[in-house]
Design an enzyme around this catalytic site. Sequence first.
Site, short mmCIF file in Angstrom:
data_model
loop_
_atom_site.label_atom_id
_atom_site.label_comp_id
_atom_site.label_asym_id
_atom_site.label_seq_id
_atom_site.Cartn_x
_atom_site.Cartn_y
_atom_site.Cartn_z
CE LYS A 119 -8.67 -3.38 4.06
NZ LYS A 119 -7.59 -2.51 3.60
CG ASP A 126 -3.32 3.79 4.27
OD1 ASP A 126 -4.35 3.56 4.94
OD2 ASP A 126 -3.03 3.17 3.22
CD1 TRP A 171 -2.09 -2.17 2.01
CD2 TRP A 171 -2.88 -1.45 0.05
NE1 TRP A 171 -3.05 -3.05 1.58
CE2 TRP A 171 -3.55 -2.63 0.39
CE3 TRP A 171 -3.21 -0.80 -1.14
CZ2 TRP A 171 -4.54 -3.20 -0.41
CZ3 TRP A 171 -4.20 -1.37 -1.96
CH2 TRP A 171 -4.84 -2.55 -1.58
C1 LIG Z 1 -7.05 -2.12 2.23
C2 LIG Z 1 -6.02 -1.06 2.30
C3 LIG Z 1 -5.89 -0.09 1.29
C4 LIG Z 1 -6.78 -0.08 0.06
O1 LIG Z 1 -8.00 0.37 0.43
P1 LIG Z 1 -9.17 0.64 -0.63
O2 LIG Z 1 -10.21 1.26 0.26
O3 LIG Z 1 -9.55 -0.68 -1.20
O4 LIG Z 1 -8.67 1.58 -1.65
C5 LIG Z 1 -4.94 0.88 1.44
N1 LIG Z 1 -4.13 0.91 2.52
C6 LIG Z 1 -4.21 -0.01 3.49
C7 LIG Z 1 -3.29 0.07 4.66
C8 LIG Z 1 -5.15 -1.02 3.41
O5 LIG Z 1 -5.24 -1.93 4.39
#
Ligand SMILES: *Cc1c(COP(=O)(O)O)cnc(C)c1O
Length: 359
Positions: A195, A171, A101
């Site tokens: 998540k 993030d 990511w």
């Molecule tokens: C799942 C995830 C993403 C991607 O998320 P989307 O909402 O599918 O774009 C980005 N960063 C992290 C840390 C993730 O766990």
Amino acid sequence: MNRVYNFSAGPSCLPLEALEKAQKELISYGSSGMSVMEMSHRSSDFQNIIDNCEALLRKLLNIGDNYKVLFLQGGASTQFAMVPLNLYKNKKTDYVLTGVWSKKAAKEAGRYGDVNVVASSEDKTFSYIPELSADMFSKDADYVHITHNNTIYGTRYTTLPDVGNVPLVADMSSSILSQEIDVNKFGIIYAGAQKNMAPAGLTVAIVREDLIGNALDITPTMLNYQTHADNGSMFNTPPTFAIYMCSLVCEWLDKLGGIKEIQKVNEYKAGLLYDFLDSSSMFKGTVEKKDRSLMNVPFVTDSDELNAKFIKEAKENGLVNLKGHRSVGGMRASIYNAMPVDGVKKLVEFMKKFETENK
Ligand SMILES: *Cc1c(COP(=O)(O)O)cnc(C)c1O
């Protein structure tokens, strides 16, 4: 219908209490005579829902008045572009690479300016968080970007880097609401909600106000934080049902005693699993102990056949979605807030039994 223990990395399990409340209110919300799904986002009922959701997030995370809480779409992946488009001035930025990511985030920022990779743990399959010191960061960077919890590799930052006066952008898709954090240390926190907050479709961004209003000219209206800040996240139709579910999840957390309490539960759950992995002669964890995630726990045996057998038999025992990400292999147990302690206990019991039977 029996519910299984769902260890999916995302979309992932939601608190049963929140689902049951949604079920009760599914067909008619309050006295509205309609489902939240059928409601105008401009209705007073929905305004109350989004206001309540924001108030609960502010309470749970102790978010100061100098931050906006934005309800967006496009996932964390859209934030990979929104962050540079809104924060670039010198068009220089520092990224720490700790997994898939963060690499994707850095690549997107590189479309609009110069990305400096401060450190990377790719040399060891992202199995650790690099040591970071203040002198590694550029003084004239527009921001520093980190991925707080690495969903695929199962690492997390246990301390935050010292980035001086440069805004820190994180993030937190897979760690938001899982542990206490000091929001004031960040310029922006963003998270795909699927998540640890809500079903898919909602992205939450917590943005310090001084970082809003300076987007690059090329920024599409929908990707400008100001558009959403000025319109209470209702410039266009927001993901109404996901916001409603997020409010129910926040209510559940609040009743539980907030982030302080869920952090204790999360540390206990992760401890059960890591303690077993450290004592097992068949299963082992894949990351450095000091950087272990509380939310995503990858583990392996030394045989692909045994891994496959484990995943299959676990499923037959109501422990599902334990297959690891294709880039790590083996297994991964995602144990977000909504995973009950009992689910982790059952998993550890099953692993013990499997180890004895397959020696
Ligand atoms: C799942 C995830 C993403 C991607 O998320 P989307 O909402 O599918 O774009 C980005 N960063 C992290 C840390 C993730 O766990």
